[in-house]
Design an enzyme around this catalytic site. Structure first.
Site, PDB file in Angstrom:
ATOM      1  CG  ASP A  57      -1.902   0.992   1.385  1.00  0.00           C
ATOM      2  OD1 ASP A  57      -1.821   1.990   0.635  1.00  0.00           O
ATOM      3  OD2 ASP A  57      -2.800   0.834   2.221  1.00  0.00           O
ATOM      4  CB  THR A 120      -6.596  13.613 -13.728  1.00  0.00           C
ATOM      5  OG1 THR A 120      -7.725  13.815 -14.572  1.00  0.00           O
ATOM      6  CG2 THR A 120      -6.978  14.070 -12.331  1.00  0.00           C
ATOM      7  CG  ASP A 121      -8.210  16.264 -18.206  1.00  0.00           C
ATOM      8  OD1 ASP A 121      -8.648  15.419 -17.397  1.00  0.00           O
ATOM      9  OD2 ASP A 121      -8.532  16.275 -19.415  1.00  0.00           O
ATOM     10  CD  GLU A 122     -11.908  13.480 -14.083  1.00  0.00           C
ATOM     11  OE1 GLU A 122     -12.440  13.583 -12.967  1.00  0.00           O
ATOM     12  OE2 GLU A 122     -12.038  12.495 -14.821  1.00  0.00           O
ATOM     13  CE1 TYR A 147      -8.984   9.900  -9.886  1.00  0.00           C
ATOM     14  CE2 TYR A 147     -10.137  11.188 -11.539  1.00  0.00           C
ATOM     15  CZ  TYR A 147      -9.012  10.511 -11.130  1.00  0.00           C
ATOM     16  OH  TYR A 147      -7.906  10.447 -11.951  1.00  0.00           O
ATOM     17  CB  SER A 148     -11.625  15.614 -10.012  1.00  0.00           C
ATOM     18  OG  SER A 148     -12.928  15.986  -9.717  1.00  0.00           O
ATOM     19  CE  LYS A 151      -4.618  11.802  -9.561  1.00  0.00           C
ATOM     20  NZ  LYS A 151      -3.521  10.802  -9.331  1.00  0.00           N
ATOM     21  CG  ASN A 177      -4.198   7.958 -20.476  1.00  0.00           C
ATOM     22  OD1 ASN A 177      -3.093   7.487 -20.322  1.00  0.00           O
ATOM     23  ND2 ASN A 177      -4.432   9.256 -20.332  1.00  0.00           N
ATOM     24  CE  LYS A 202     -26.733  -1.385 -20.889  1.00  0.00           C
ATOM     25  NZ  LYS A 202     -27.584  -1.860 -21.984  1.00  0.00           N
ATOM     26  CE1 TYR A 204     -22.946   5.620 -17.250  1.00  0.00           C
ATOM     27  CE2 TYR A 204     -21.346   7.252 -16.533  1.00  0.00           C
ATOM     28  CZ  TYR A 204     -21.848   5.957 -16.506  1.00  0.00           C
ATOM     29  OH  TYR A 204     -21.236   5.024 -15.707  1.00  0.00           O
TER      30      TYR A 204
END
Ligand code: NAD
Ligand code: DAU
Length: 336
Positions: A57, A120-122, A147-148, A151, A177, A202, A204
């Site tokens: 971890d 990330t770009d987020e 999540y973002s 990050k 990616n 699916k 969204y």
């Protein structure tokens, strides 16, 4: 060079290991990976005997300290990476993405090791469809999802450790990616494997959202460009001018797989769904001389489809649990 690669059994990290051993065979690679649901040593098939693999971890301070001490460079990919999961259960995101990064930074600080942070770009939030500006290194942070946000938090820790402790660290913020060995929870592999299984893709909502697609090898070449030639303390955005709307991606997957391009289902939208990401990678191109090899998204997608067709043994074990999780997500969204 001795490289410690965290998250090297995941999508981008495993491709990084494969590409590194192809293009820089003298690199001595140690992988640290907790083998969560998103990681598998099968992603390292063919190179496992050429790396040291440590199951563990990134938030385990003792283990991390021992491994970092032996390294010349740490390339940190390990993360909880899926937005949909962060909406159901944000806790592991805070632990791995924030506490895990903090743990690595402390070890890197103690041993004076070069550190590269994969982000990330987020972290920049999202853009309007007609926004004339793309994200640059100067765009203010404005993350939307758990999540973002984690990050973004980890990026800010890196920046603070650079400023306060003089860490030799760089950050790269990349767009979406695609390529081999991506978990089937993600958009493109989910739809490819659905079609293989005779299930309709699916989409969204209305599928108006735009992502800026880049092949994983191009991303990983950019990571090495930053490690080799990037300036300590600096951030580099990574993108390949690959903006495509989700509706178009689904239709292209169906077409390339010989199906009716309209043969998809529209399902309940992701909560807080970012509308558009777009990267201006001028700095990476001009200062570090990077450019992408995969010029055509269509060709890269076709090769990715071929990979999933040829490697069912790799993805099949993930599929059932992933679709069960999506069924639960749709129930939760439906109750809102
Ligand atoms: P992934 O989910 O496919 O892989 C993550 C890997 O990290 C897995 O092997 C998992 O076992 C490991 N891991 C998770 N928690 C861990 C922990 N506590 N300790 C050690 N290992 C742990 O993710 P990915 O898509 O390959 O993303 C890799 C990195 O790149 C992430 O930091 C992500 O934020 C960033 N990124 C991803 C994209 C993308 O499009 N996928 C784009 C830009 C940046
Ligand atoms: O921009 C970089 C980010 O790209 C990374 O930081 C993340 O780790 C990575 O997961 C990715 O985030 P996205 O949320 O953009 O990727 P995802 O594959 O989950 O979804 C891509 C788009 O497709 C998004 O607009 C949601 C949509 N989507 C997704 C799934 C899983 C669908 O329409 N249907 C689906 O079934």
């Amino acid at each position: 060079m001795k490289a410690l690669v965290t998250g090297g059994a995941g999508f981008i990290g495993s491709n990084f290991v494969h590409r590194t051993l192809q293009t820089r065979p003298d690199t001595d690679v140690t992988v640290l990976d907790a083998l969560t649901y998103a990681g598998s040593t099968t992603s390292l098939d063919g190179v496992l005997d050429r790396v040291r693999f440590v199951e563990g971890d990134v938030a385990d301070a003792g283990l991390v300290d021992r491994l970092v001490r032996e390294a010349d460079v740490v390339v940190h990919f390990a993360a909880e990476s899926h937005n949909d999961n962060s909406l159901l259960d944000p806790g592991p995101f805070v632990r791995t993405n924030v506490v895990g990064t903090f743990t690595l930074l402390e070890a890197v600080r103690a041993h004076g090791v070069r550190y590269h942070h994969v982000s990330t770009d987020e972290v920049y939030g999202d853009l309007e469809l007609d926004d004339p500006e793309r994200f640059t290194e100067r765009t203010p942070y404005n993350p939307s999802s758990p999540y973002s946000a984690t990050k973004a938090g980890s990026d800010l820790l890196v920046r603070a450790w650079v400023r306060s402790f003089g860490l030799r660290a760089t950050i790269s913020n990349c767009s979406n990616n695609y390529g081999p060995r991506q978990h089937v929870e993600k958009f493109i592999p989910r739809q490819i494997t659905n079609v293989i299984d005779g299930v309709r893709p699916k989409l969204y909502g209305a599928g108006l959202n735009v992502r800026d697609w880049i092949h994983v090898d191009d991303h990983n070449d950019a990571v090495w460009a930053v490690v080799d030639r990037g300036e300590a303390g600096e951030t580099y955005l990574v993108g390949a001018d690959g903006e495509v709307g989700n509706l178009e991606v689904v239709r292209l997957v169906l077409e390339l797989m010989g199906e009716d391009p309209d043969g998809f289902d529209q399902v309940t939208d992701r909560a807080g769904h970012d509308l558009r990401y777009a990267i201006d990678a001028t700095r990476l191109r001009t200062e570090l001389g990077w450019s992408p090899h995969y010029a055509s998204f269509r060709d890269g997608l076709a090769a990715t489809i071929d990979w999933y067709r040829a490697n069912e043994a790799w993805w099949r074990p993930q599929k059932e649990a992933t679709e069960a999780r999506y069924a639960r997500t749709q129930q939760v969204l439906g109750r809102r």
